[in-house]
Motif scaffolding. Structure first.
Motif, mmCIF file in Angstrom:
data_model
loop_
_atom_site.group_PDB
_atom_site.id
_atom_site.type_symbol
_atom_site.label_atom_id
_atom_site.label_comp_id
_atom_site.label_asym_id
_atom_site.label_seq_id
_atom_site.Cartn_x
_atom_site.Cartn_y
_atom_site.Cartn_z
ATOM 1 N N GLN A 9 0.842 -1.209 0.000
ATOM 2 C CA GLN A 9 0.000 0.000 0.000
ATOM 3 C C GLN A 9 0.871 1.251 0.000
ATOM 4 O OE1 GLN A 9 -3.115 -0.651 -0.539
ATOM 5 N NE2 GLN A 9 -2.719 -2.853 -0.239
ATOM 6 N N THR A 10 0.223 2.397 -0.260
ATOM 7 C CA THR A 10 0.974 3.656 -0.344
ATOM 8 C C THR A 10 0.256 4.763 0.419
ATOM 9 O OG1 THR A 10 -0.225 4.139 -2.390
ATOM 10 C CG2 THR A 10 1.994 3.228 -2.636
ATOM 11 N N GLY A 48 -9.959 3.672 3.661
ATOM 12 C CA GLY A 48 -8.563 3.501 3.246
ATOM 13 C C GLY A 48 -7.666 4.382 4.090
ATOM 14 N N SER A 84 -1.731 5.103 6.282
ATOM 15 C CA SER A 84 -0.796 5.586 7.318
ATOM 16 C C SER A 84 -1.464 6.492 8.354
ATOM 17 C CB SER A 84 0.310 6.400 6.641
ATOM 18 O OG SER A 84 -0.244 7.609 6.117
ATOM 19 N N HIS A 113 -3.728 11.303 5.691
ATOM 20 C CA HIS A 113 -4.848 12.030 5.076
ATOM 21 C C HIS A 113 -5.930 12.302 6.135
ATOM 22 C CE1 HIS A 113 -7.432 12.154 1.114
ATOM 23 N NE2 HIS A 113 -7.806 13.093 1.967
ATOM 24 N N GLU A 148 -9.651 1.070 7.762
ATOM 25 C CA GLU A 148 -8.541 0.451 7.031
ATOM 26 C C GLU A 148 -8.687 -1.072 7.184
ATOM 27 O OE1 GLU A 148 -5.890 1.205 4.951
ATOM 28 O OE2 GLU A 148 -5.654 -0.970 5.082
ATOM 29 N N ARG A 149 -8.488 -1.807 6.054
ATOM 30 C CA ARG A 149 -8.738 -3.252 6.105
ATOM 31 C C ARG A 149 -7.528 -4.070 6.574
ATOM 32 N NH1 ARG A 149 -6.684 -5.717 1.309
ATOM 33 N NH2 ARG A 149 -7.875 -7.619 1.668
ATOM 34 N N ASP A 157 -13.904 -3.577 6.585
ATOM 35 C CA ASP A 157 -14.159 -3.363 5.157
ATOM 36 C C ASP A 157 -14.957 -2.075 4.989
ATOM 37 O OD1 ASP A 157 -14.940 -3.341 2.536
ATOM 38 O OD2 ASP A 157 -16.178 -5.158 2.652
ATOM 39 N N GLY A 158 -14.290 -1.029 4.588
ATOM 40 C CA GLY A 158 -14.926 0.280 4.450
ATOM 41 C C GLY A 158 -15.918 0.370 3.302
ATOM 42 N N ALA A 165 -10.054 6.597 -0.449
ATOM 43 C CA ALA A 165 -8.677 6.674 -0.951
ATOM 44 C C ALA A 165 -8.253 5.388 -1.652
ATOM 45 C CB ALA A 165 -7.730 7.004 0.201
ATOM 46 N N ILE A 219 -10.787 -3.115 -1.883
ATOM 47 C CA ILE A 219 -11.067 -4.551 -1.867
ATOM 48 C C ILE A 219 -12.109 -4.835 -0.796
ATOM 49 C CG2 ILE A 219 -10.063 -6.822 -1.405
ATOM 50 C CD1 ILE A 219 -7.447 -5.641 -2.581
HETATM 51 N N1 SAM Z 1 -5.208 7.683 3.099
HETATM 52 C C1 SAM Z 1 -4.011 6.886 3.251
HETATM 53 C C2 SAM Z 1 -2.875 7.659 3.868
HETATM 54 O O1 SAM Z 1 -3.021 8.837 4.182
HETATM 55 O O2 SAM Z 1 -1.831 7.028 4.082
HETATM 56 C C3 SAM Z 1 -3.566 6.244 1.968
HETATM 57 C C4 SAM Z 1 -4.547 5.236 1.490
HETATM 58 S S1 SAM Z 1 -3.918 4.030 0.403
HETATM 59 C C5 SAM Z 1 -3.808 4.918 -1.104
HETATM 60 C C6 SAM Z 1 -5.381 3.043 0.240
HETATM 61 C C7 SAM Z 1 -5.708 2.189 1.453
HETATM 62 O O3 SAM Z 1 -6.988 1.617 1.279
HETATM 63 C C8 SAM Z 1 -4.754 1.019 1.667
HETATM 64 O O4 SAM Z 1 -4.132 1.132 2.912
HETATM 65 C C9 SAM Z 1 -5.668 -0.217 1.590
HETATM 66 O O5 SAM Z 1 -5.289 -1.241 2.488
HETATM 67 C C10 SAM Z 1 -6.996 0.397 1.958
HETATM 68 N N2 SAM Z 1 -8.191 -0.360 1.542
HETATM 69 C C11 SAM Z 1 -8.427 -1.022 0.382
HETATM 70 N N3 SAM Z 1 -9.670 -1.568 0.400
HETATM 71 C C12 SAM Z 1 -10.221 -1.210 1.594
HETATM 72 C C13 SAM Z 1 -11.494 -1.456 2.199
HETATM 73 N N4 SAM Z 1 -12.461 -2.166 1.607
HETATM 74 N N5 SAM Z 1 -11.719 -0.949 3.429
HETATM 75 C C14 SAM Z 1 -10.764 -0.223 4.077
HETATM 76 N N6 SAM Z 1 -9.548 0.025 3.556
HETATM 77 C C15 SAM Z 1 -9.286 -0.456 2.324
#
Ligand code: SAM
Length: 207
Positions: A51-52, A78, A81, A84, A102-103, A129-130, A146, A200
């Protein structure tokens, strides 16, 4: 890049309130040790588990589109970190709150520690699961997603207040950042092409 250069470059293009909020959140506290020296480059950086953390300009644009104000209740999908979420928390304080989902459990733990280190108190980082939203705290003034969904998840639309706004990247081959407004119906504006990791979950992509 130095911190001042990053924010100087945003001036005139990004609302000053958002730049100020971002300048108050030390991005280096949300980034793994090996990338700390890149904290003020305008680029996404790895935070582990594939992830990023999003690029600063993307955080800024999403905050501007949401027009965040004091006392708003925010849902973030999402949390990654926690960076955001911390910026949004700054924009809705002192009375507003950010619920961030966050998942990946390890990222939830890391984000909670990052937020503690940064002294952010109005964010709740929640594992789950968001794509199904957070019914127990709904409805929300704003929703910030995000990660890219195949389509806008229906539960998120239903958990948005009338008068509320959501930003969400949507797409399969190409991704578009969408601003969705809820009034007497739902209104969609396509804002720009983007590249996010996939959402996801039940109302996202399958694992
Ligand atoms: N906003 C974050 C930050 O400031 O670091 C960056 C978000 S990163 C681009 C996207 C995140 O969404 C990942 O950490 C990923 O694990 C999470 N993610 C993906 N599907 C998700 C879901 N269904 N529910 C919650 N988080 C999810």
């Amino acid at each position: 890049m130095r911190k001042e250069h990053l924010f100087e470059g945003m001036r005139g293009r990004i609302d000053d309130r958002v730049i100020l909020a971002m300048a108050k959140v030390p991005r280096e506290l949300f980034i793994p040790e090996s990338y700390k020296s890149n904290a003020y480059e305008d680029t996404p950086l790895p935070i582990g588990y594939g992830q990023t953390i999003s690029a600063p300009h993307m955080v800024a644009i999403m905050c501007v589109l949401l027009d965040l104000q004091n006392a708003m209740q925010i849902l973030e999908i999402g949390g990654g970190s926690g960076y955001h979420a911390a910026v949004m928390a700054n924009l809705v304080k002192p009375d507003g709150h950010v619920f961030s989902i966050e998942r990946i459990p390890e990222l939830v733990a890391q984000a909670r520690e990052n937020l503690r280190n940064a002294g952010v108190v109005n964010v709740s980082m929640i594992e789950g699961d968001g794509s199904t939203g957070l019914l127990e705290h709904a409805p929300f003034d704003r929703i910030s997603v995000a990660a890219t969904a195949p389509r806008v998840p229906e539960p998120l639309k239903q958990q948005l207040k009338v008068g509320g706004k959501m930003v969400i990247p949507v797409g399969t081959t190409f991704q578009e950042l969408i601003l969705l407004k809820r009034k007497n119906g739902f209104y969609i504006e396509e804002k720009m092409g983007v590249a996010f990791v996939p959402l996801i979950g039940e109302h996202g992509f399958k694992e």
